[in-house]
Every structure is written in structure tokens, then in C-alpha cells.
Design an enzyme around this catalytic site. Structure first.
Site, short mmCIF file in Angstrom:
data_model
loop_
_atom_site.label_atom_id
_atom_site.label_comp_id
_atom_site.label_asym_id
_atom_site.label_seq_id
_atom_site.Cartn_x
_atom_site.Cartn_y
_atom_site.Cartn_z
CE LYS A 53 -4.36 -1.58 0.59
NZ LYS A 53 -5.53 -1.19 -0.18
CB SER A 304 -0.32 -8.13 -0.63
OG SER A 304 -1.06 -8.86 0.34
#
Length: 323
Positions: A53, A304
Site C-alpha cells: 500500500k 502483499s
């Protein structure tokens, strides 16, 4: 959202790389031995915030400074990784960052957000209720509301797909976890910008499967709850703008349960000695579920993030010893 070009993604990379380098992608031999295919892992657990992110946060804040120079602060909702990225990026620009999380959110992710300069407020039973509160706080306190999905977030996140596909352009399939959708939309955008034919497969939790249900019915669906320990997947309803993109371009969406996710976390540790949070391990869990169809292929999985609380990780590792 307009279709991202290579120029868009390369410009985003120029904004990101002063803060963080490109992350690695490795073909781990023990994963290949276990699964019968070449497995390239994209290591987004190796960013400054421990998750992908941060790329979107940095790109978004560059855009905000350029387009809205009058803004003094931002507010957003998160389960942790999105909030860390915005706290880091906003603080670097001298802006206030107010982060709304659900009640009972990860203590260690909350601490990390505060460590990066964010103010953390707990509200609601899940991410979707926290998101509604963030919108209210934006109005009350005159803050810029950062949505969970935005073209600039996708542009930044697309840099990891671009890195992966530049390094390994002949992948047959890439598995990508789906929360609010920036990750899978970014991988699709990078693939298309490079003119590749790799199939992109989304991954959700069986306990938060609205994206899969929506994909299969062609209509936006919502689940009554999202009770998975993989908090990055814990979304009850798709973001319409994101679904419009991945709903049309993903090959399929696979659902994995908490047991499969926990096993993938253990496999990451034993086969690569990497720490993966629940959502971070979901892509590998999906590949493990579909291993028979992937034999002999070249497959990418997006790790991720690695931001898992210590007690949760200890429990996950301990379950193997008990089995």
C-alpha cells in the site's frame, strides 16, 4: 478511471523510488518442488511499511500536494496497511493524518500507524463502518477524505506489477489478493500497459466473498459479515469503481478459507523464511488450492504484506505442531 499507460506507471515509479527501492521477486525452489510449477513471489512484505500500500500512498500524496495545495490534513479508513502508507506519506509533507480503524483492530498495525505519524481512531464493527465514520470526520474537521480506491492509488500500486512483469514477462498466471481492489486493478493495468497475456486471478476469503459473488453474478453483492483473521481481505462489499475494472478483466476469483490461509503462512515460513500476514498469504493459498491445474506453468503470487500481530503468527505456527 482512465487506462494507465507505461508513462503513467513510470512517472509513479519516479515519485516512489526516492522513498523506497523496487522490491524483489524470487522463484523459490522449495515452492516449486512443493507445487510442481515455477513460483515467483513478489515480495511486497519488503517495503518500508511492510506492505504494498505504501506505493499508492506516496503517489496519492504527490497528486494531492499538486492538485489541492490548500489541504492541511487527510482522513481515511483502514485495517492497517493503507493507513500506514498514508501516515508515512502525509507526515513527510507536514500534513495531519487521521486514521479510522474498526474496534478491535490489530494492535500492532495501530502502533505502526502511530509510529509513522498518524492519529488512530477506533470506530465500528468492521472496515465498512469505519469507512462511513471517516467520511463523517472529513466533513466535521475539514480534512481531505482519502478513499480506499482512487486512480492515484492504483497508479502507485501498479509499479509493483510493472516491476514483476519486467523481470518475468512470461508468467502464465498471477494470483492477487482482493480487499478494496487496488492491488488486482494495478496488476491488470501493468499487464495491459506492457501488452502481456498473463491471466490475473483474484483471491478472496470464503468469509468475505462479495467480490467473488459479484464477479460470478455480474451484480454487486454484499455479505453480512467479513469474519476472517486475514484483515486485508475483510471487506463486505466491493468498491464499485474497482469492480468495474477487475470484474471485466480478471480470469476468475478464487475463495480460500482461514485454514488454507494459515497453511500458506506456514509454507511461506518453511519454504522461504518469509513472514506473511493473512492477506499476504492468500495468493499462495489459492495457488495451493489450484495446484493440479498449474503443474508445469510459470506462476506469480503477490505476497502483499507481512504485518501480522505476534500472537496471531505464534498461533498459526503452533497449529502445525499440534496437527
Amino acid at each position: 478511471m482512465h487506462k494507465l499507460t507505461l508513462d503513467d506507471i513510470e512517472q509513479a515509479a519516479r515519485n516512489i523510488y526516492p522513498t523506497m527501492p523496487a522490491t524483489a521477486q524470487y522463484a523459490w525452489p522449495l515452492l516449486a518442488e512443493r507445487l510442481g510449477c515455477t513460483v515467483w513471489v513478489k515480495h511486497e512484505n519488503h517495503t518500508p511499511t511492510g506492505a504494498f500500500k505504501v506505493r499508492g500512498g506516496l503517489t496519492f500524496m504527490h497528486w494531492l500536494r499538486r492538485e489541492h495545495p490548500e489541504v492541511k490534513g487527510v482522513v481515511t479508513a483502514t485495517r492497517g496497511n493503507h493507513g500506514q502508507s498514508l501516515a508515512l506519506a502525509a507526515t513527510a509533507l507536514g500534513l495531519r493524518a487521521l486514521i479510522v480503524v474498526p474496534q478491535g483492530n490489530s494492535l500492532e498495525k495501530n502502533q505502526a500507524m502511530r509510529g509513522f505519524g498518524g492519529e488512530v481512531v477506533e470506530f465500528g464493527r468492521d472496515f465498512d463502518e469505519a469507512r462511513e465514520e471517516a467520511a463523517r470526520l472529513a466533513q466535521r474537521q475539514g480534512l481531505f477524505l482519502v478513499p480506499p480506491f482512487h486512480a492515484e492509488l492504483v497508479k502507485g500500486v501498479a509499479t509493483y506489477g510493472w516491476e514483476l512483469f519486467k523481470a518475468v514477462p512470461d508468467l502464465d498466471t498471477v494470483y492477487v489478493p482482493i480487499g478494496c481492489g487496488s492491488g488486482i486493478c494495478a496488476v491488470i493495468a501493468a499487464r495491459d500497459a506492457l501488452g502481456l497475456n498473463t491471466e490475473v486471478v483474484g483471491v478472496v476469503s470464503t468469509e468475505a466473498a462479495a467480490a467473488k459473488q459479484s464477479f460470478e453474478t455480474g451484480t454487486l453483492c454484499e455479505t453480512p459479515s467479513a469474519n476472517t483473521f486475514a484483515d486485508g481481505l475483510a471487506v463486505r462489499k466491493p468498491i464499485p469503481e474497482a469492480f468495474a475494472l477487475y470484474g471485466a478483466a480478471a480470469a476468475r476469483i478464487v475463495a480460500v478459507d482461514d485454514r488454507e490461509i494459515a497453511e500458506a503462512m506456514r509454507v511461506y515460513y518453511t519454504d522461504t523464511h518469509n513472514l506473511a500476514e493473512g492477506a499476504g498469504a492468500a495468493a499462495l493459498a489459492a495457488l495451493m488450492q489450484e495446484r493440479d491445474a498449474m503443474v508445469g506453468k510459470r506462476v506469480g503470487v503477490i505476497l502483499s504484506g507481512g504485518n501480522v500481530d505476534r500472537p496471531v503468527y505464534a498461533r498459526v505456527l503452533g497449529e502445525q505442531a499440534q496437527s
